[in-house]
Enzyme design. Sequence first.
Site, PDB file in Angstrom:
ATOM      1  N   CYS A  34       3.729  -4.677   6.565  1.00 27.00           N
ATOM      2  CA  CYS A  34       3.228  -4.441   5.212  1.00 27.00           C
ATOM      3  C   CYS A  34       4.364  -3.955   4.319  1.00 27.00           C
ATOM      4  O   CYS A  34       5.438  -3.601   4.799  1.00 27.00           O
ATOM      5  CB  CYS A  34       2.118  -3.388   5.232  1.00 27.00           C
TER       6      CYS A  34
ATOM      7  N   HIS B 228       0.829  -1.207   0.000  1.00 21.78           N
ATOM      8  CA  HIS B 228       0.000   0.000   0.000  1.00 21.78           C
ATOM      9  C   HIS B 228       0.859   1.251   0.000  1.00 21.78           C
ATOM     10  O   HIS B 228       2.058   1.212   0.287  1.00 21.78           O
ATOM     11  CB  HIS B 228      -0.955   0.005   1.205  1.00 21.78           C
TER      12      HIS B 228
END
Length: 142
Positions: free
Chosen positions: A113, A97
């Site tokens: 992440c 992301h």
Amino acid sequence: MKKTVLMAAVFVAMLFGASGQGWAASLVANIDVSSQTMTVTYGLSVYRWSVSTARPGYFTPRGTYRPQRTARMWYSRKYHMSPMPYSVFFHGGYAIHGTGAVRQLGRPASHGCVRLHTANAATFYSMVREVGFGNTRIVVTN
């Protein structure tokens, strides 16, 4: 004569149809944790972007994955509603992301992440949505 031309046309259509499937759009994102980079191969295009993966005390899962879901904008319930624009979730709550912390890109800084510049995340997100989850592979290695 007409039958021969028709058969030739069918053969050519089958040939191009088969090769067209062989050329079906595929997308591969190779994330190299050791160099903190993500190399994306999309057809004949290749992109190489700096990323941030897990900082000490956290973990980015290694392996080969397919996207599980996408979100144009997601807010992490686990980490104080932190914004995660253009999220492509690939393993449980782990996602690729965008981030506003662009100064950290190129070194470990996340909770696990794969963070990248929001513009690059938008590009990757669009590619995944275009080719589909089944034609996308995400490979995370050391």
